[in-house]
Scaffold this active site. Structure first.
Site, short mmCIF file in Angstrom:
data_model
loop_
_atom_site.label_atom_id
_atom_site.label_comp_id
_atom_site.label_asym_id
_atom_site.label_seq_id
_atom_site.Cartn_x
_atom_site.Cartn_y
_atom_site.Cartn_z
N ASP B 171 -11.25 -61.71 -44.30
CA ASP B 171 -12.80 -61.32 -45.06
C ASP B 171 -12.32 -60.00 -44.96
O ASP B 171 -12.34 -59.15 -44.55
CB ASP B 171 -13.38 -61.56 -43.31
N GLU B 199 -17.76 -52.36 -48.47
CA GLU B 199 -18.52 -54.01 -48.56
C GLU B 199 -18.90 -53.72 -47.01
O GLU B 199 -20.34 -53.57 -46.53
CB GLU B 199 -17.62 -55.29 -48.69
N HIS B 310 -14.43 -61.09 -38.19
CA HIS B 310 -14.82 -60.07 -38.01
C HIS B 310 -13.69 -59.95 -36.71
O HIS B 310 -13.99 -58.65 -35.60
CB HIS B 310 -15.89 -59.41 -37.71
#
Lengths: 340, 338
Positions: B171, B199, B310
């Protein structure tokens, strides 16, 4: 002998309690350069150097904590239990290696539930071991081909350098002890000993202590020194319960240890200017010293520990100088013919 | 695409420090398109197609990744930190850390042996965690890692299981890799691309990028949570690996136009490309800023499903990347000519 290389070699061979064969092969191969060495049916590695005088044994444990496969779920995820004192706080999303059929190593990742699925109270608590599983990225049928219940699981190997001659890595508990004993044997090479020297790298310390018990019984040494790791200072840990990285060998003093040995270790460290600190315990030591001292007719036993941070995680931290200090102290102790 | 992902895995690009990754992207796309870097650090790219587009279409993927930022050094040499972006403390304990300057450390923890039973399963606050780089005191620590230094999980990119990949920061390195691959290929209609910054700290780069480009349509290429793991009921999984990109109808930052959702699903079906709905209202991404930019932009998000997002081990399927790339290209062409 470069102790960092030896240590990396030792931690590269897996050996979760009860399945120490790979670690045993590596340790035995190194030890065999110095003395007749065998891997016994107990899983122990034993080296014996004959000579005149009493038998002094140096011991460190071969096995490491890990997990053990209990079930392969129809979803392909792998259920497990602890094998030794694994810490569930470091498991979510951790890299692990399953040592599967025929020693084939399979990469796995412990599942981690996304926060959006957690209720508020779950966010504050780690999952219990029985609610975790390992993702191997395989379907049930493919997982069955390579993994079976009983297979051991370790943290994936990590090894790296920090500042001040410090290292992080997996299973320094107790491969650092094995490395210290090997280095001591190396320091003794070519020296005249007034004793017989027995080296025991014991299986099963993290689970039953069986390796040390049968190893000490089989060789019935006159005295023995165990080398293990102990807690080093870090935030949130009481200072009086820990040693310090870089402050040298932690010489154990405890009711279950032989006071004469502890005293002599301190004396040697002082006279030979080897860095040391003391570690005082009120009862048993939670090391193999507890098993060895009561093996057979009993063995005078000492304990030296290497200070270690983050014990039982994949990123244990030690300082190489401390491992060197332990090796020197062991070598000088053997040269002094112990307390006999 | 996979080779580029592997190369990117060596780069630390925590929010606000995306420069090294941007340099690598520029090196990859330079011969194939025109580009500029805006004041925030976004990389804006224009690529000519075989035909002129009727509508301006922008693809977007973010360059930054979650990580930590050093806030304080203890006298004892341990470093305190804040998280940059959302990291669950559960996946941050006992981990290797690499800082942007190459220094290494580990996140420490009290030995389990010394804990009371009630402490053994308690999740600590981020503020009580610390990083050990081996320093003996604060001066040593700060000379190696000054305050403000960013770090993240250690480098990793590996093939995993059956057709999967595992590594940190998939990601949104996956989105970046998809866009680079499209830029390096021949395309039907002119397209714009935004490689965005920041982001993970509120989709901030995308706001500026969308303002500058001022597109009619935007396609955000992302990675999103897949909870297709053991013990999770099917209706809570959000999306599943190997079912193609997840198409969003709503998340926490965007209510997507249903005609774009329907169009994406139709284009997938017509072209035999796997796709699935993102079956939850969860998360948020650059679309949240883009759709509100200027006079408004119609935006849609295509996300590659990713387990354990994450963390140091994001897991995604190679075939989903391929499906996402195919769908992004077909949908972009459709919108350009709509």
């Amino acid at each position: 002998m470069d102790i960092k290389n030896i240590l990396e070699k030792l931690i590269s061979s897996k050996g979760v309690s009860g399945n120490e064969a790979l670690a045993a092969n590596t340790a035995a191969e190194i030890l065999a350069d110095y003395m007749p060495t065998e891997i016994q049916s107990s899983g122990n590695v034993v080296g014996f150097l004959d000579g005149e005088g009493p038998i002094i044994m140096l011991e460190a444990h071969l096995d490491q904590i890990g997990l053990i496969v209990t079930d392969i779920d129809k979803s392909g995820f792998i259920r497990f239990a602890k094998c030794g004192g694994a810490d569930m706080r470091v498991l979510p999303a951790a890299d692990v290696t399953i040592v599967g059929k025929d020693g084939v190593e399979i990469d796995g990742i412990v599942i981690s539930t996304p926060p959006h699925l957690a209720k508020d109270e779950d966010k504050k608590k780690f999952k219990q071991i029985e609610d975790l599983a390992i993702d191997v990225g395989l379907c049930y049928e493919d997982a069955l081909k390579v993994i079976r219940p009983g297979d051991r699981v370790t943290y994936k190997k990590a090894f790296g350098s920090l500042m001040n001659n410090r290292l992080y890595g997996t299973s320094f508990d107790d491969r650092a002890g094995v490395a210290a004993v090997l280095k001591a044997v190396d320091l003794l090479k070519g020296q005249k000993l007034n004793c017989k020297l027995c080296v025991l790298f014991a299986a099963l310390e993290e689970t039953t202590g069986g390796g040390a018990a049968v190893g000490a019984f089989a060789h019935q040494p006159d005295e023995s020194i165990s080398v293990d790791v102990s807690f080093a200072e870090s935030p949130g840990v009481p200072e009086h319960k820990t040693g310090k990285l870089g402050s040298g060998a932690m010489i154990g003093i405890a009711p279950t240890l032989d006071d004469e040995i502890s005293g002599k270790l301190i004396k040697i460290a002082r006279t030979k200017k080897i860095k040391y600190q003391t570690e005082v315990m009120g009862g048993q030591t939670s090391t193999n010293a507890d098993k060895i001292s009561v093996a057979g007719r009993g063995v005078k036993t000492g304990l030296i520990s290497i200070p270690l941070r983050n014990m039982h995680s994949a990123v244990e931290v030690l300082q190489l100088d401390d491992v060197e200090a332990v090796a020197q102290l062991l070598a000088e102790y053997v040269l002094s013919k112990g307390v006999m | 695409m996979l080779e580029l992902l592997k190369q990117m895995a060596e780069i630390t690009a925590v929010s606000g420090k995306e420069g090294v990754l941007r340099d690598l992207i520029i090196e990859q796309i330079k011969p194939f398109a025109e580009y500029e870097i805006d004041p925030l650090g976004n990389l804006l790219v224009r690529k000519k197609g075989r035909r002129k587009a009727k509508n301006k279409v922008m693809l977007a993927a973010h360059m930054d990744e979650v990580g930590i930022i050093v806030t304080y050094a203890e006298k004892s040499g341990f470093l305190r930190f804040a998280t940059v972006g959302g990291i669950d403390p559960k996946v941050l304990i006992g981990r290797e850390v690499v800082f942007e300057n190459g220094t290494r450390g580990v996140t420490g923890l009290s030995p389990v042996h010394l804990l009371k039973d009630s402490e053994k399963d308690a999740v600590p606050e981020i503020s009580s965690l610390y990083i050990d780089i081996g320093a003996e005191n604060d001066e040593q620590a700060l000379s190696a890692v000054p305050l403000g230094t960013r770090g993240t999980f250690r480098e990793k990119f590996e093939y995993f299981g059956d057709g999967l990949i595992a590594g940190r920061a998939l990601d949104d390195r996956i989105g970046v890799a998809l866009m680079v691959d499209i830029i390096r290929s021949e395309i039907e209609y002119d397209l714009h691309f935004a490689f965005t910054v920041q982001e993970e700290v509120g989709a901030r780069g995308a706001a500026a990028a969308a303002f500058s480009v001022a597109p009619d349509y935007a396609i955000v290429l992302e990675a999103t949570t897949a909870a297709d793991i053991i013990d999770v009921p099917e209706h809570r999984t959000v999306c599943a690996l190997k079912n193609g990109p997840a198409v969003s109808f709503m998340d926490h930052s965007t209510v997507y136009p249903m005609e774009l959702y329907d169009l994406a699903m139709k284009v997938a079906k017509d072209n035999g490309i796997k796709a699935q709905p993102k079956a939850a209202v969860a998360g948020g991404n650059d679309a949240g800023s883009i759709h509100k930019s200027g006079k408004g932009v119609k935006a849609i998000t295509l996300s590659v499903p990713c387990r354990y997002i994450h963390s140091q081990n994001c897991v995604a399927a190679v075939q989903d990347m391929e499906s996402a790339r195919a769908l992004a290209e077909k949908l972009a062409a459709e919108l350009a000519n709509a």
